[in-house]
Scaffold this motif. Structure first.
Motif: not given
Length: 325
Positions: A252-255, A281-283, A289-291
């Motif tokens: 998975t690429n969570c950026k 995921w959250f901000e 932004e987090y993924h």
């Protein structure tokens, strides 16, 4: 005697030429018998000049000159009009190409963009083929008109070499324009088919990617990622109580940045690896932004180390330091 002698000398020094020698055109024929006999009658024949047929090179030059003259109804005008119309029609270019997507929304957006691009290409192709077909129809009409004028030529007009050469050059030019229009129509059809096939190939890649995402989402063998302070989640089992096994390995690429996507690309070169989509995921308070993997599942590799079985950093280093590098 002196006068006669002088006359004799002068007549000997200057031989008779022209009509005084009995030749009709003022000069002796090309071949006169040396024995003093008369030349063949054809040498002295008079009469109207006979028109000799043109040499092939001269006929071709006359054909080119005649073809370059403006003629009402020639196909040159339709050809020029079609060329000007083609400049106003957009080119068959593919601007959107398939790129690997790491989220469901990105995959859906990409598929929609590729499908829309195909529709635009089909519309452009229809317009370009319509112009080429019109050009071909004008060329066919010009050939028919040239042939009709040739069939309707009278006997008097057919005896005029200049008139016949002009008519023949018009027919040749019309046939040449028809051949060119037909070749351009076939070439345009090939270009349209090739670009539509490329667009279909890009759409097929996107469709296969979404199908693969659907398969990995339905995999029940993945467990939730938990903190070290929390108890480990129970292992999924099937109806018979056997532990479920993963069919593939997932990345998975969570950026997060850095080399996470590059590692994913390397893993995906292996046939046993698949993309597991990410989600928000959250901000934080700054709007960043987090993924994480979809459903906050624990996957084999993710650049967000909390959700990855394989860590990209060395133990003992702080996560912020690793992310900065």
């Amino acid at each position: 005697m002196s006068a006669l002698g002088g006359a004799a000398v002068s007549s000997t020094a200057a031989p008779a030429t022209g009509l005084s020698a009995g030749y009709p055109l003022g000069s002796p024929p090309a071949a006169v018998p040396k024995d003093g006999g008369r030349a063949p009658p054809s040498v002295y024949a008079r009469g109207p000049a006979v028109r000799t047929p043109l040499a092939p090179a001269k006929a071709l030059a006359m054909d080119e000159n005649t073809a370059s003259l403006p003629s009402k109804g020639r196909a040159a005008a339709p050809l020029a009009d079609a060329a000007s119309l083609m400049k106003g029609v957009p080119a068959m270019d593919i601007f959107v190409q398939y790129e690997r997507a790491f989220s469901i929304q990105d995959a859906l957006d990409q598929h929609a963009a590729l499908a829309e691009q195909r529709e635009v290409l089909m519309e452009i192709g229809r317009n370009r083929l319509r112009v080429r077909q019109t050009q071909l129809s004008f060329a066919e009409l010009e050939v028919e008109e040239a042939l009709d004028s040739t069939r309707a030529m009278s006997a008097a007009a057919a005896s005029d070499v200049q008139r016949v050469m002009q008519t023949a050059s018009r027919v040749r030019a019309a046939v040449r324009d028809l051949r060119l229009a037909s070749r351009m129509r076939q070439t345009e059809q090939g270009v349209v088919n090739r670009h539509v096939a490329l667009a279909d190939a890009e759409i097929e890649k996107s469709r296969q990617e979404m199908t693969s995402m659907k398969e990995v989402i339905d995999d029940k063998s993945l467990v939730l990622a938990t903190d070290d302070s929390q108890p480990a989640p129970s292992t999924p089992v099937d109806a018979d109580g056997n532990q479920l096994q993963q069919r593939y390995k997932y990345c998975t690429n969570c950026k997060v940045g850095g080399h996470g996507q590059r590692f994913c690309d390397y893993f995906l070169e292996r046939p046993s690896w698949r993309i597991y989509p990410n989600q928000k995921w959250f901000e934080d308070e700054k709007g960043n932004e987090y993924h994480c993997p979809l459903g906050k599942k624990l996957v084999d590799f993710a650049d967000e180390s909390h959700f990855s079985r394989i860590a990209i950093g060395r133990p003992g280093l702080e996560r912020a330091c690793v992310d900065e590098k």
